[in-house]
Design a protein around this motif. Structure first.
Motif, PDB file in Angstrom:
ATOM      1  N   GLY A  13       3.426  -1.427  -8.948  1.00 17.41           N
ATOM      2  CA  GLY A  13       2.120  -1.156  -9.097  1.00 17.41           C
ATOM      3  C   GLY A  13       1.205   0.037  -9.306  1.00 17.41           C
ATOM      4  N   GLU A 156      -0.107  -1.108  -0.090  1.00 15.01           N
ATOM      5  CA  GLU A 156      -1.164  -2.131  -0.023  1.00 15.01           C
ATOM      6  C   GLU A 156      -1.812  -1.990  -1.298  1.00 15.01           C
ATOM      7  OE1 GLU A 156      -0.864   0.157   2.094  1.00 15.01           O
ATOM      8  OE2 GLU A 156      -0.242  -0.672   3.890  1.00 15.01           O
ATOM      9  N   VAL A 157      -1.752  -0.874  -2.059  1.00 13.58           N
ATOM     10  CA  VAL A 157      -2.683  -1.009  -3.327  1.00 13.58           C
ATOM     11  C   VAL A 157      -1.653  -1.393  -4.360  1.00 13.58           C
ATOM     12  CG1 VAL A 157      -3.662   0.515  -5.193  1.00 13.58           C
ATOM     13  CG2 VAL A 157      -4.289   0.745  -2.825  1.00 13.58           C
ATOM     14  N   LEU A 159       0.592  -3.735  -4.140  1.00 12.91           N
ATOM     15  CA  LEU A 159       0.977  -5.218  -3.915  1.00 12.91           C
ATOM     16  C   LEU A 159      -0.283  -5.827  -4.260  1.00 12.91           C
ATOM     17  CD1 LEU A 159       2.182  -5.376  -0.271  1.00 12.91           C
ATOM     18  CD2 LEU A 159       3.121  -5.935  -2.208  1.00 12.91           C
ATOM     19  N   GLN A 160      -1.493  -5.500  -4.278  1.00  9.96           N
ATOM     20  CA  GLN A 160      -2.802  -5.976  -4.670  1.00  9.96           C
ATOM     21  C   GLN A 160      -2.755  -5.950  -6.229  1.00  9.96           C
ATOM     22  OE1 GLN A 160      -5.892  -3.803  -3.158  1.00  9.96           O
ATOM     23  NE2 GLN A 160      -5.637  -4.507  -1.146  1.00  9.96           N
ATOM     24  N   ARG A 161      -2.186  -4.933  -6.864  1.00 12.18           N
ATOM     25  CA  ARG A 161      -2.152  -4.864  -8.447  1.00 12.18           C
ATOM     26  C   ARG A 161      -1.215  -5.853  -8.870  1.00 12.18           C
ATOM     27  NH1 ARG A 161      -2.341   1.439  -9.344  1.00 12.18           N
ATOM     28  NH2 ARG A 161      -4.755   1.821  -9.199  1.00 12.18           N
ATOM     29  N   THR A 162       0.153  -5.887  -8.205  1.00 12.56           N
ATOM     30  CA  THR A 162       1.122  -7.027  -8.789  1.00 12.56           C
ATOM     31  C   THR A 162       0.550  -8.402  -8.679  1.00 12.56           C
ATOM     32  OG1 THR A 162       2.004  -6.711  -6.529  1.00 12.56           O
ATOM     33  CG2 THR A 162       3.055  -5.186  -8.483  1.00 12.56           C
ATOM     34  N   LYS A 163      -0.084  -8.557  -7.669  1.00 14.08           N
ATOM     35  CA  LYS A 163      -0.404  -9.927  -7.449  1.00 14.08           C
ATOM     36  C   LYS A 163      -1.463 -10.138  -8.215  1.00 14.08           C
ATOM     37  CE  LYS A 163       0.616 -10.275  -2.506  1.00 14.08           C
ATOM     38  NZ  LYS A 163       0.040 -10.207  -1.139  1.00 14.08           N
ATOM     39  N   LYS A 164      -2.565  -9.417  -8.557  1.00 15.12           N
ATOM     40  CA  LYS A 164      -3.768  -9.611  -9.361  1.00 15.12           C
ATOM     41  C   LYS A 164      -3.100  -9.927 -10.853  1.00 15.12           C
ATOM     42  CE  LYS A 164      -7.904  -7.502 -11.131  1.00 15.12           C
ATOM     43  NZ  LYS A 164      -8.764  -6.380 -10.993  1.00 15.12           N
ATOM     44  N   ARG A 165      -2.079  -9.203 -11.299  1.00 16.87           N
ATOM     45  CA  ARG A 165      -1.750  -9.607 -12.839  1.00 16.87           C
ATOM     46  C   ARG A 165      -0.501 -10.601 -12.803  1.00 16.87           C
ATOM     47  NH1 ARG A 165       1.980  -4.159 -12.125  1.00 16.87           N
ATOM     48  NH2 ARG A 165       3.935  -5.054 -12.119  1.00 16.87           N
ATOM     49  N   THR A 211      -4.442   5.891  -7.354  1.00 15.10           N
ATOM     50  CA  THR A 211      -5.440   4.895  -6.996  1.00 15.10           C
ATOM     51  C   THR A 211      -6.648   5.022  -7.789  1.00 15.10           C
ATOM     52  OG1 THR A 211      -6.074   6.603  -5.353  1.00 15.10           O
ATOM     53  CG2 THR A 211      -4.201   5.016  -4.616  1.00 15.10           C
TER      54      THR A 211
END
Length: 238
Positions: A13, A156-157, A159-165, A211
């Protein structure tokens, strides 16, 4: 220009793929002969090993006449075997791609290298640095990247990025490869190992806060690489 070896590191991420594409375009625009590659991978053998390492160990296995060729088997790779496979891929990568390209005066841009091994197999898996160092000394014979750009993001950042894509890797399953599916404590151990590497080798490893906006990170990245390229050769590492 004498061949240069630049690596890009960072946890899941951190935006490595996007930034490597940007850097390759930027270097090409400067008339620098650049080759982009990755680890594990970069060679035919390396890509086969990459699939084994990242696809959660599901493999097609042909048992001949006794079973269907599409029978699925599950083979757990031990942490030590994982480490050996990483260095097997790296040995082939060095001799087939990296060293010949550098000898020809090309700039090698590599998505991960041995710092990742210290982070994932060392920090994440808990294998001793001494054991990794022994393999590094044998395989690399003193070779180190001339410059390493290390992208840092809180877990946390990332994880958010990998989930988003909406990750879909070579396994063909949502949720990422077997490293991206590791638990939070594993991911945090990887990040902390990366940060320790950056603190230990500040002249080679340049830490970038990933970030920020993509534009800001790209500007920081190219500024670091330009400073490296314009520095006297002997001053590039200390």
């Amino acid at each position: 220009m004498k061949g240069a070896f630049i690596t890009i590191e960072g946890p899941d991420g951190s935006g490595k793929t996007t930034l490597i594409d940007h850097l390759k375009t930027w270097l090409t625009a400067k008339k620098i002969d650049v080759i982009a590659t990755r680890e594990p991978g970069g060679t035919q053998l390396g890509e086969v090993l990459r699939k084994i390492l990242l696809d959660d160990h599901d493999h097609d296995h042909d048992h001949g006449d006794q079973h269907d060729a599409n029978t699925r088997i599950r083979a757990r790779i031990s942490d030590q075997a994982e480490l050996m496979l990483m260095f097997t891929a790296r040995m082939q990568h060095l001799h087939e791609v990296i060293l010949p390209a550098m000898a020809a005066g090309r700039c090698v841009l590599c998505d991960r290298f041995t710092d990742a091994t210290y982070a994932y197999q060392g920090g994440g898996r808990g294998i001793s640095e001494r054991r990794i160092q022994q393999l590094e000394d044998w395989v690399q014979q003193g070779l180190q990247p001339d410059l390493t750009i290390m992208l840092d993001v809180p877990i946390e950042v990332g994880l958010q990025r990998t989930k988003k894509r909406g990750i879909m890797r070579s396994s063909g399953r949502p949720g990422g490869d077997r490293f991206e599916q590791q638990q939070l404590d594993f991911k945090e151990a990887v990040r902390q190992a990366y940060l320790r590497r950056a603190e230990k080798y500040p002249q080679r490893i340049k830490l970038i806060d990933a970030t920020r906006s993509i534009g800001e990170v790209q500007d920081d990245l190219t500024a670091q690489v330009e400073a490296f390229l314009t520095a006297p050769r002997g001053a590039r590492q200390g």
